[in-house]
Enzyme design. Structure first.
Site, PDB file in Angstrom:
ATOM      1  N   GLY A  19      36.095  42.041  46.921  1.00 38.87           N
ATOM      2  CA  GLY A  19      35.939  43.423  46.459  1.00 38.87           C
ATOM      3  C   GLY A  19      35.121  43.529  45.187  1.00 38.87           C
ATOM      4  O   GLY A  19      34.155  44.298  45.103  1.00 38.87           O
ATOM      5  N   VAL A  20      35.489  42.747  44.175  1.00 41.17           N
ATOM      6  CA  VAL A  20      34.753  42.762  42.906  1.00 41.17           C
ATOM      7  C   VAL A  20      33.355  42.174  43.094  1.00 41.17           C
ATOM      8  O   VAL A  20      32.362  42.699  42.585  1.00 41.17           O
ATOM      9  CB  VAL A  20      35.521  41.987  41.811  1.00 41.17           C
ATOM     10  CG1 VAL A  20      34.685  41.869  40.536  1.00 41.17           C
ATOM     11  CG2 VAL A  20      36.845  42.667  41.500  1.00 41.17           C
ATOM     12  N   LYS A 127      40.810  35.673  34.727  1.00 41.53           N
ATOM     13  CA  LYS A 127      41.614  35.503  33.506  1.00 41.53           C
ATOM     14  C   LYS A 127      42.315  34.150  33.424  1.00 41.53           C
ATOM     15  O   LYS A 127      42.836  33.778  32.371  1.00 41.53           O
ATOM     16  CB  LYS A 127      42.630  36.644  33.364  1.00 41.53           C
ATOM     17  CG  LYS A 127      43.696  36.711  34.413  1.00 41.53           C
ATOM     18  CD  LYS A 127      44.653  37.871  34.167  1.00 41.53           C
ATOM     19  CE  LYS A 127      44.084  39.193  34.560  1.00 41.53           C
ATOM     20  NZ  LYS A 127      43.946  39.407  36.012  1.00 41.53           N
ATOM     21  N   GLU A 154      34.876  40.087  29.438  1.00 44.25           N
ATOM     22  CA  GLU A 154      35.416  41.424  29.148  1.00 44.25           C
ATOM     23  C   GLU A 154      36.421  41.878  30.196  1.00 44.25           C
ATOM     24  O   GLU A 154      37.468  42.440  29.873  1.00 44.25           O
ATOM     25  CB  GLU A 154      34.266  42.438  29.074  1.00 44.25           C
ATOM     26  CG  GLU A 154      34.695  43.857  28.729  1.00 44.25           C
ATOM     27  CD  GLU A 154      35.192  43.991  27.296  1.00 44.25           C
ATOM     28  OE1 GLU A 154      36.415  44.124  27.098  1.00 44.25           O
ATOM     29  OE2 GLU A 154      34.357  43.957  26.379  1.00 44.25           O
ATOM     30  N   ALA A 159      39.858  45.523  33.056  1.00 43.97           N
ATOM     31  CA  ALA A 159      38.699  45.737  33.948  1.00 43.97           C
ATOM     32  C   ALA A 159      37.467  46.122  33.132  1.00 43.97           C
ATOM     33  O   ALA A 159      37.042  45.358  32.266  1.00 43.97           O
ATOM     34  CB  ALA A 159      39.039  46.775  35.012  1.00 43.97           C
ATOM     35  N   LEU A 161      37.181  48.547  30.925  1.00 41.02           N
ATOM     36  CA  LEU A 161      37.460  49.147  29.613  1.00 41.02           C
ATOM     37  C   LEU A 161      37.013  48.189  28.502  1.00 41.02           C
ATOM     38  O   LEU A 161      37.204  46.980  28.618  1.00 41.02           O
ATOM     39  CB  LEU A 161      38.961  49.434  29.460  1.00 41.02           C
ATOM     40  CG  LEU A 161      39.569  50.462  30.419  1.00 41.02           C
ATOM     41  CD1 LEU A 161      41.078  50.535  30.207  1.00 41.02           C
ATOM     42  CD2 LEU A 161      38.937  51.827  30.211  1.00 41.02           C
ATOM     43  N   GLY A 216      47.902  50.308  48.004  1.00 40.11           N
ATOM     44  CA  GLY A 216      47.024  49.221  47.576  1.00 40.11           C
ATOM     45  C   GLY A 216      47.057  48.936  46.083  1.00 40.11           C
ATOM     46  O   GLY A 216      46.180  48.247  45.554  1.00 40.11           O
ATOM     47  N   ASP A 230      51.034  38.581  35.266  1.00 46.43           N
ATOM     48  CA  ASP A 230      49.677  39.132  35.129  1.00 46.43           C
ATOM     49  C   ASP A 230      49.502  39.766  33.742  1.00 46.43           C
ATOM     50  O   ASP A 230      48.495  39.542  33.062  1.00 46.43           O
ATOM     51  CB  ASP A 230      49.429  40.174  36.227  1.00 46.43           C
ATOM     52  CG  ASP A 230      48.070  40.840  36.078  1.00 46.43           C
ATOM     53  OD1 ASP A 230      47.048  40.151  36.239  1.00 46.43           O
ATOM     54  OD2 ASP A 230      48.038  42.045  35.792  1.00 46.43           O
ATOM     55  N   LYS A 234      47.146  38.556  30.227  1.00 46.62           N
ATOM     56  CA  LYS A 234      46.287  39.438  29.431  1.00 46.62           C
ATOM     57  C   LYS A 234      46.693  39.419  27.957  1.00 46.62           C
ATOM     58  O   LYS A 234      45.837  39.406  27.068  1.00 46.62           O
ATOM     59  CB  LYS A 234      46.341  40.862  29.994  1.00 46.62           C
ATOM     60  CG  LYS A 234      45.743  40.964  31.396  1.00 46.62           C
ATOM     61  CD  LYS A 234      46.032  42.309  32.043  1.00 46.62           C
ATOM     62  CE  LYS A 234      45.525  42.335  33.483  1.00 46.62           C
ATOM     63  NZ  LYS A 234      45.876  43.579  34.188  1.00 46.62           N
ATOM     64  N   GLY A 352      40.438  47.997  39.819  1.00 51.00           N
ATOM     65  CA  GLY A 352      39.525  48.528  40.827  1.00 51.00           C
ATOM     66  C   GLY A 352      38.224  47.750  40.839  1.00 51.00           C
ATOM     67  O   GLY A 352      37.745  47.320  39.782  1.00 51.00           O
TER      68      GLY A 352
END
Length: 372
Positions: A19-20, A127, A154, A159, A161, A216, A230, A234, A352
């Site tokens: 997806g990414v 990450k 980043e 994501a 931001l 999702g 997760d 971060k 996303g």
């Protein structure tokens, strides 16, 4: 006679085309098209795209058409090369190379030091390498220094931001970061905004987890979100950037929302089936917060003077910015000496494919500028 710019090739290698990865390829294609041939000496060339099973590479280092890469991968039947052979291919390029790692592969992240030492720069939303043990963190940045390469990540937090770039700038300009607090998971944001919205209401916890999964917002196995790891990863990254020597994401308190009785579930399906039996525990938390006029949110916080890092449930007044989040937004509050009692707040979509890829593309632009 017009002055012709000498073109400097910068070769791009992409690992991970999910997806990414697909969103990144589309943004990369647009970036390449926006480069004005009359005013820039940069010539970007995509020379490798690789998934866990297939790869497409340009043996003579000519540019692959990024828009056709997903189809080329699908149709490819060439032998899948070991990573060491890929590394040799990248080392032999007639110019600078940037590796774009769009995976969440820890083994690949553990290879970052030797990649960077070879002068190959890295941009990534992965990450794992930056939140694993601190020895890997140190090795990544010291290897980049020795290899004259660059590493940007980043999108490992928030994501697209500008969380990491903001924190780096605060630290590098001499501000004193005293506290970082926020909602760092789009999944947990959506879950608790639905479970306990400001003003009351909300469904049973298990029902909200089911809804988040169907929409999702969770991993295929929701336990991978509910265990808090997760968010812990971060927080580990941000704490290290703020100057704390955090050993690993399991070296500080992380509250798991997986009921103890369900820790032994053999599958995600079994877990989801049995989760309603434990709704009462979460209802009690909700009722206790409501009696105080507060809401419950799943947050991470870093207190830099004490070195305390923690992840878990906290209660907030309805007027607090963290309580007022909508949907699956992230919010990160930076409390610093310069900003005083009013924090610098970054808020928006923290998950996303498109926004994550935007952070990766932004990092690629930064590296390109440094390589010119």
């Amino acid at each position: 006679m017009a002055n012709m710019l000498q073109k400097q090739p910068i070769f791009i290698a992409v690992i991970g085309v999910g997806g990414v990865g697909k969103a990144f390829l589309s943004q990369y294609d647009q970036l390449r098209q926006r480069l004005d041939p009359q005013s820039t000496n940069i010539d970007l060339a995509l020379i490798l795209a690789r998934t866990s099973k297939k790869q497409v590479l340009s043996e003579r280092y000519g540019a692959l058409d990024a828009s056709k890469v997903p189809q080329m991968l699908e149709e490819s039947n060439k032998p899948y090369l070991p990573f060491d052979s890929i590394l040799e291919f990248l080392e032999a390029t007639p110019g600078k190379v940037v590796l774009v790692d769009n995976t969440s592969d820890l083994d690949l992240a553990k290879s970052y030091p030797r990649i960077l030492e070879k002068g190959i720069s890295i941009v990534t939303p992965n990450k794992k390498g930056f939140s694993d043990d601190i020895q890997l963190w140190d090795a990544i940045f010291s290897s980049a220094l020795r290899g004259g390469s660059h590493v940007y990540h980043e999108s490992t937090v928030g994501a697209g931001l500008p969380v990491i770039s903001t924190l780096k700038e605060l630290v590098q300009t001499g501000d004193e970061v005293t506290k970082i607090e926020g909602v760092f998971s789009g999944t947990m944001s959506f879950l608790f905004n639905s479970f306990m919205p400001v003003g009351g209401g909300g469904g049973k916890f298990s029902a909200e987890v089911t809804k988040a999964k169907e929409l999702g917002f969770t991993e295929p196995d929701p336990r991978d979100d509910l265990n808090g790891l997760d968010v812990a990863r971060k927080l580990t990254i941000l704490a290290r950037l703020a100057g704390l020597k955090v050993e690993s994401p399991t070296s500080f308190p992380v509250q798991s929302l997986i009921p103890k009785a369900l820790e032994s579930c053999s599958s995600g399906d079994e877990f989801m089936e049995r989760l309603p039996d434990h709704d009462e525990e979460m209802e009690e938390l909700k009722d206790a917060a409501a009696k105080e006029g507060k809401v419950v949110r799943f947050v991470g916080s870093i207190d830099t003077p004490s070195g305390e890092v923690k992840v878990g449930l906290e209660k907030f007044d309805a007027s607090h910015p963290i309580a007022a989040l909508k949907g699956s937004d992230n919010i990160i509050n930076f409390y610093t000496k310069r900003y005083g009692s009013n924090p610098l707040i970054i808020q928006g979509a923290g998950a996303g494919g498109e926004v994550t890829a935007m952070g990766v593309t932004g990092d690629l632009i930064k590296v390109i500028r440094l390589l010119r």
